[in-house]
Each structure stands twice: as structure tokens, then as C-alpha cells.
Write an enzyme that holds these catalytic residues in place. Structure first.
Site, PDB file in Angstrom:
ATOM      1  N   LYS A  60       0.581  -1.112   0.202  1.00  0.00           N
ATOM      2  CA  LYS A  60       0.270  -0.108   0.101  1.00  0.00           C
ATOM      3  C   LYS A  60       1.286   1.277  -0.454  1.00  0.00           C
ATOM      4  CE  LYS A  60      -3.705   2.156   1.381  1.00  0.00           C
ATOM      5  NZ  LYS A  60      -3.454   2.762   0.104  1.00  0.00           N
ATOM      6  N   LYS A  87       4.637   2.090  -3.297  1.00  0.00           N
ATOM      7  CA  LYS A  87       4.849   3.525  -3.865  1.00  0.00           C
ATOM      8  C   LYS A  87       4.818   3.605  -5.643  1.00  0.00           C
ATOM      9  CE  LYS A  87       4.775   8.243  -1.686  1.00  0.00           C
ATOM     10  NZ  LYS A  87       4.597   7.595   0.006  1.00  0.00           N
ATOM     11  N   ASN A 100      -0.476  20.073   1.294  1.00  0.00           N
ATOM     12  CA  ASN A 100      -1.482  19.248   1.871  1.00  0.00           C
ATOM     13  C   ASN A 100      -1.056  19.059   3.568  1.00  0.00           C
ATOM     14  OD1 ASN A 100      -2.369  16.479   2.980  1.00  0.00           O
ATOM     15  ND2 ASN A 100      -3.716  17.176   1.433  1.00  0.00           N
ATOM     16  N   THR A 118      -2.760  13.023   7.514  1.00  0.00           N
ATOM     17  CA  THR A 118      -2.016  13.041   7.603  1.00  0.00           C
ATOM     18  C   THR A 118      -1.503  14.310   8.899  1.00  0.00           C
ATOM     19  OG1 THR A 118      -1.331  11.959   5.704  1.00  0.00           O
ATOM     20  CG2 THR A 118       0.252  13.653   6.745  1.00  0.00           C
ATOM     21  N   SER A 154      -6.532   5.594   5.053  1.00  0.00           N
ATOM     22  CA  SER A 154      -6.227   5.010   3.729  1.00  0.00           C
ATOM     23  C   SER A 154      -6.393   4.086   4.309  1.00  0.00           C
ATOM     24  CB  SER A 154      -5.406   4.875   3.289  1.00  0.00           C
ATOM     25  OG  SER A 154      -4.802   6.090   2.116  1.00  0.00           O
ATOM     26  N   LYS A 190       5.742   2.354   8.510  1.00  0.00           N
ATOM     27  CA  LYS A 190       4.811   3.134   8.876  1.00  0.00           C
ATOM     28  C   LYS A 190       3.621   2.038   9.022  1.00  0.00           C
ATOM     29  CE  LYS A 190       5.623   7.444   6.297  1.00  0.00           C
ATOM     30  NZ  LYS A 190       4.797   8.374   5.385  1.00  0.00           N
TER      31      LYS A 190
HETATM   32  P1  NAD Z   1       2.255  19.308  -0.664  1.00  0.00           P
HETATM   33  O1  NAD Z   1       2.711  19.574  -2.528  1.00  0.00           O
HETATM   34  O2  NAD Z   1       0.648  19.349  -0.655  1.00  0.00           O
HETATM   35  O3  NAD Z   1       3.496  20.966  -0.136  1.00  0.00           O
HETATM   36  C1  NAD Z   1       4.573  20.811  -0.310  1.00  0.00           C
HETATM   37  C2  NAD Z   1       4.632  21.909   0.334  1.00  0.00           C
HETATM   38  O4  NAD Z   1       6.370  21.885   0.535  1.00  0.00           O
HETATM   39  C3  NAD Z   1       4.541  22.993  -0.611  1.00  0.00           C
HETATM   40  O5  NAD Z   1       3.762  24.518   0.369  1.00  0.00           O
HETATM   41  C4  NAD Z   1       5.660  23.755  -1.461  1.00  0.00           C
HETATM   42  O6  NAD Z   1       5.644  24.801  -1.462  1.00  0.00           O
HETATM   43  C5  NAD Z   1       6.720  23.311  -0.021  1.00  0.00           C
HETATM   44  N1  NAD Z   1       8.327  23.486  -0.268  1.00  0.00           N
HETATM   45  C6  NAD Z   1       8.192  22.421  -1.947  1.00  0.00           C
HETATM   46  N2  NAD Z   1      10.256  22.567  -2.115  1.00  0.00           N
HETATM   47  C7  NAD Z   1      10.389  22.996  -0.895  1.00  0.00           C
HETATM   48  C8  NAD Z   1      11.375  23.197  -0.460  1.00  0.00           C
HETATM   49  N3  NAD Z   1      12.363  23.048  -0.947  1.00  0.00           N
HETATM   50  N4  NAD Z   1      11.845  24.023   0.450  1.00  0.00           N
HETATM   51  C9  NAD Z   1      10.196  24.488   1.369  1.00  0.00           C
HETATM   52  N5  NAD Z   1       9.427  24.148   1.051  1.00  0.00           N
HETATM   53  C10 NAD Z   1       9.036  23.204  -0.241  1.00  0.00           C
HETATM   54  O7  NAD Z   1       2.677  18.316  -0.601  1.00  0.00           O
HETATM   55  P2  NAD Z   1       2.236  17.606   1.233  1.00  0.00           P
HETATM   56  O8  NAD Z   1       0.986  16.738   0.254  1.00  0.00           O
HETATM   57  O9  NAD Z   1       1.626  18.369   1.707  1.00  0.00           O
HETATM   58  O10 NAD Z   1       3.645  16.613   1.473  1.00  0.00           O
HETATM   59  C11 NAD Z   1       4.658  17.423   2.210  1.00  0.00           C
HETATM   60  C12 NAD Z   1       5.786  16.767   2.749  1.00  0.00           C
HETATM   61  O11 NAD Z   1       4.594  15.578   3.899  1.00  0.00           O
HETATM   62  C13 NAD Z   1       6.174  15.702   1.961  1.00  0.00           C
HETATM   63  O12 NAD Z   1       7.565  15.132   2.223  1.00  0.00           O
HETATM   64  C14 NAD Z   1       5.138  14.246   1.741  1.00  0.00           C
HETATM   65  O13 NAD Z   1       6.039  12.814   1.077  1.00  0.00           O
HETATM   66  C15 NAD Z   1       4.912  14.104   3.617  1.00  0.00           C
HETATM   67  N6  NAD Z   1       3.543  13.427   3.427  1.00  0.00           N
HETATM   68  C16 NAD Z   1       2.584  13.541   3.021  1.00  0.00           C
HETATM   69  C17 NAD Z   1       1.333  13.255   3.249  1.00  0.00           C
HETATM   70  C18 NAD Z   1      -0.109  13.322   2.783  1.00  0.00           C
HETATM   71  O14 NAD Z   1      -0.741  13.089   2.861  1.00  0.00           O
HETATM   72  N7  NAD Z   1       0.232  14.833   2.285  1.00  0.00           N
HETATM   73  C19 NAD Z   1       1.099  11.619   4.352  1.00  0.00           C
HETATM   74  C20 NAD Z   1       2.484  10.865   4.424  1.00  0.00           C
HETATM   75  C21 NAD Z   1       3.955  12.202   4.200  1.00  0.00           C
END
Ligand code: NAD
Length: 423
Positions: free
Chosen positions: A79, A115, A230, A199, A357, A103
Site C-alpha cells: 500500500k 509506492k 496539504n 496526515t 487509507s 509505517k
Molecule cells: P504538497 O505538495 O501539498 O506541499 C508541499 C509544500 O512544500 C508546499 O508548500 C511547497 O511549496 C513546499 N516546498 C516544496 N519544495 C520546498 C523546498 N525546497 N523548501 C521548502 N518548502 C518546499 O505536499 P504534502 O502532501 O503537504 O507533503 C509534504 C511532505 O509530507 C512530503 O514529504 C510528503 O511525502 C509528506 N507526507 C504527506 C502525506 C499526505 O497525506 N499529504 C502523507 C505522508 C507524508
């Protein structure tokens, strides 16, 4: 993308795989398994690379590269999300699938890790092109995925609409309606309450528990969140509602910091759908500077490799909660842990998404749906139990929180592989 940048990015992903392997090896040692077990778990069992031809709006065909990694399916189906990003590469998808196994193991879900990713930039594509690419990806990987084999979900730059297209394509190929093929769907197609915010809710629960363990009242806490997408934006909202002061936020363009607290409502209102807002302000600082600013709790919620041996000695926070995947290097983990800074590692802190999920998949399988409150309460309970397990492992083995979370996270996969007679 420039070839130099791509090579650097690939090297960084390979380094992340190596660091992950190093901690998995240590964890397996603590659990008493042999090197054979490490040989099995150090890489995904299955890695598929596909080339997807897509007719673009201008009539030309463009061929996209996509990946799907399945780390280990001893416990159950694999998953994990599908990422649409110009810099995604094979090694990154591998590492992310391994983290998904960890996880699922920490939260005790009946899954292994998976993934996927497609090298593309959805910010520069029309909705029609994104739909055709999403459907093309499902056709390309359809042999190895399915509700009992491998279940995709949203990740960076993918959302419930993309999940809906993917589910529809799968149901055309398999000739039956199969909502359990994918999670993160819209509610009307069998999505679960609470998936979009899961998350951030999970990270909030980890922050509350970490603050409690450190004797810090969240109402007095100053918090910096790197990333306003997000994960980061919902998190800022939930923490502010809990009474904390959000003193710093950032995005890819820069950061905003105010020791007295930022107006999160206003920033949420002004951000675009890709999580960008700081470009509207002249007083923004760099992401690098933000991480070293005064605060109690630091939450990296953007990209990997942000806390390194260079800045770890300068971090002011007493608690770091990793919402992003892989934001802290192993050298930084060591420095920060030695300084007495409590780290809640990514594989624990960001497990809320896969937890809900899982609830979505369970609801799809039983055809009976839970209320918002039921989802929230079940998630809270599972996450609090998981946090307690990781703290107990850290105490028992006298190891840092990252190694403790790997010991808890890899145990189930190792035990299932052993019982099956694989090792
Ligand atoms: P997203 O694409 O919605 O947002 C990413 C944010 O990070 C944006 O604000 C973007 O401008 C910023 N960003 C991008 N590059 C950057 C940089 N170099 N320096 C600083 N900021 C930067 O992504 P998300 O879903 O919020 O995910 C963020 C992190 O959380 C990722 O590492 C993702 O793998 C992890 N994550 C997310 C989820 C989820 O359900 N959304 C679940 C597990 C882990």
C-alpha cells in the site's frame, strides 16, 4: 530538467536508500534476525518501470516514465501513494516503499509498503492530459496492483480526482466496480471521511503526545512549520485551533517568521492549490534561516534532507516532529538526539494518512461506512498506541527514536516473512 540537477537529485535519493538500509539493518539486529532477513528487506521485492505514451493537447505524443515499488507483501497487500513530480526517480520510490512498510508496521496495519511515481509536472499540464496520464499509468501497472495485491493512494501533486480516474480505469480493465483498488477517493466513490486531513491530524496527535512527554503545554508553544501544502497547511490550522502560536511557515519560495505569531487564517486564504503563499510578501526569509529560528516545536512538512549535520547544532526547538518523509539525515538525527531534542520520526509522525487509507479500504470491503467521529476516534487510538510502542522500544533498547521506530516498524514484516518460510 537540467541533467546536473537530475543527477544530484538521483544521488540524494540513493543516499536516502542507503541510510534507510543502514537503520533497517540495525533494527533487524535488535530483533535477533540474521543477515538473510536483511538481504530480503533491504530492497523492494518488486520494482516495475513503465513507459506511458500520452497524446498531449497539441496532438503530439509524449512518453512518460512511471514506477511502482512493492517492498514486501508477507503481511498482506502492499500500500502506498502515487507521486506526480518532475524529479521523482527509481531510488526515491524504492525508499518511499520501504518507509510505507515501516509505517504500516508501526500502526499495525495488515499491509506491506508500496509506492509509485510518474516523472511529470502536473503544474504544466491540462486536466485532460493529467487524466490521460493517470489512466495510462493504471493500464501500465494493472497486472501487479489490485484490492488484494497493491493499493495506491494520493501523494505529492495527486488528489481525489486523480484517484477517481484511476479507479474508473481499473474498473474498466477488471470488468467490475472496485472501489477498494485505490484510496483517497471522493466520498461519493467510496472515499472515507477524514482522509484529506488525516496526515495533519496524525501529526497533531504526535505533537500533543510529544509535548505531554516533554511537559510542554501546547497552549504556550511556539511552532515553526516548513511547507504549507496539504500536510503543512491543515497542520497549521489544527495547531492554532489547539491554542499554539504558529511563528513560522514556509513554501518553495521562502519563509515567514513572526515571534508573536502569524495570521494563519489569512495565509490559508491567500495560498494557492500548490501550497504557495510567501511570494506575496516582501519580508520573507529563506527556508534555511527559518529552521534555525527560535521556537519550541519544529515541523518539517515539505521535502527531504532539510536537517543536516550543518544546521543540527543550531536548531533551537526542543521537539522535532517529521511530517515530511526523510527530512533529517542520520548524522543530524545523532546530533539532535545527543542534544536531548525529542524527534518524532517520519515513519511514525506521518502515519495518519495510511491509517485512514486503511479505514477507507476496510469500509470499501465491508460496504458499510463510518461517521467522521468514528474515523477520528479510531485513528487517535491507533496512533496513540503506536507512539507508546515506539517510546517503549526507545526506553527498552536505549536507542534514539528513529531506530526505535524502525525496530517497531520492521518487526511485523520480518516475523511474517519468517513464518512464511521465506527466511
Ligand atoms: P504538497 O505538495 O501539498 O506541499 C508541499 C509544500 O512544500 C508546499 O508548500 C511547497 O511549496 C513546499 N516546498 C516544496 N519544495 C520546498 C523546498 N525546497 N523548501 C521548502 N518548502 C518546499 O505536499 P504534502 O502532501 O503537504 O507533503 C509534504 C511532505 O509530507 C512530503 O514529504 C510528503 O511525502 C509528506 N507526507 C504527506 C502525506 C499526505 O497525506 N499529504 C502523507 C505522508 C507524508
Amino acid at each position: 530538467m537540467n541533467e546536473d540537477i537530475q543527477a544530484k537529485r538521483e544521488q540524494a535519493s540513493l543516499d536516502i536508500v542507503k541510510s534507510t538500509q543502514k537503520v533497517i539493518k540495525e533494527a533487524i539486529g535488535y530483533l535477533g534476525y540474521s543477515d538473510d532477513m536483511y538481504e530480503l528487506l533491504k530492497e523492494p521485492m518488486r520494482m516495475l518501470t513503465v513507459r506511458i505514451p500520452i497524446r498531449m493537447d497539441d496532438g503530439k505524443t509524449k512518453v512518460f516514465t512511471g514506477y511502482r515499488a512493492q517492498h514486501n507483501d508477507a503481511v498482506g497487500p502492499t500500500k502506498g501513494g502515487v507521486r506526480f513530480h518532475p524529479e521523482v526517480n527509481e531510488a526515491e520510490v524504492k525508499a518511499l516503499s520501504m518507509w510505507m512498510s515501516l509505517k504500516a508496521g508501526i500502526v499495525d496495519l495488515p499491509y506491506g509498503g508500496g509506492k509509485g511515481g510518474i516523472v511529470c509536472d502536473p503544474r504544466e499540464m491540462s486536466l485532460g492530459e493529467i487524466e490521460r496520464l493517470s489512466r495510462g499509468y493504471v493500464r501500465a501497472i494493472s497486472q501487479i496492483v489490485g484490492p488484494t495485491k497493491d493499493i495506491p493512494a494520493p501523494d505529492v501533486f495527486t488528489n481525489s480526482q486523480i484517484m477517481a480516474w484511476m479507479m474508473d480505469e481499473y474498473s474498466l480493465i477488471r470488468e467490475f466496480d472496485s472501489p477498494g483498488f485505490i484510496t483517497g477517493k471522493p466520498l461519493v466513490l467510496g472515499g472515507s471521511h477524514g482522509r484529506e486531513t488525516a496526515t495533519a491530524k496524525g501529526v497533531t496527535i504526535c505533537i500533543e503526545e510529544a509535548a505531554r512527554k516533554k511537559g510542554l503545554d501546547l497552549k504556550d508553544a511556539r511552532i515553526i512549520i516548513q511547507g504549507f501544502g496539504n500536510a503543512g497547511s491543515f497542520l497549521a490550522k489544527f495547531l492554532q485551533e489547539a491554542g499554539a502560536k504558529i511563528v513560522g511557515i514556509s513554501d518553495a519560495h521562502g519563509a515567514l517568521y513572526d515571534y508573536e505569531g502569524l495570521d494563519i487564517e489569512y495565509l490559508l486564504d491567500r495560498r494557492d492549490s500548490f501550497g504557495t503563499v510567501t511570494n506575496l510578501f516582501n519580508n520573507r526569509i529563506s527556508n534555511k534561516d527559518l529552521l534555525e529560528k527560535e521556537c519550541d516545536i519544529l515541523v518539517p512538512a515539505a521535502v527531504a534532507n532539510q536537517l543536516t549535520a550543518n544546521n543540527a547544532p543550531k536548531i533551537k526547538a526542543s521537539i522535532i516532529v517529521e511530517a515530511a518523509n526523510g527530512p533529517t539525515t542520520l548524522e543530524a538525527t545523532e546530533i539532535l538526539s545527543k542534544r536531548g531534542i525529542l524527534i518524532i520520526p517520519d515513519v511514525l509522525a506521518s502515519a495518519g494518512g495510511v491509517t485512514v487509507s486503511y479505514f477507507e479500504w476496510v469500509q470499501n470491503n465491508q460496504g458499510f461506512y463510518w461517521s467522521k467521529e468514528e474515523v477520528a476516534e479510531r485513528m487517535r487510538q491507533l496512533l496513540i498506541d503506536s507512539i507508546d510502542k515506539v517510546f517503549a522500544a526507545a526506553e527498552k533498547h536505549q536507542v534514539n527514536m528513529r531506530l526505535a521506530s524502525y525496530i517497531v516498524g520492521i518487526r511485523k514484516t520480518a516475523e511474517a516473512s519468517h513464518f512464511r518460510g521465506w527466511v
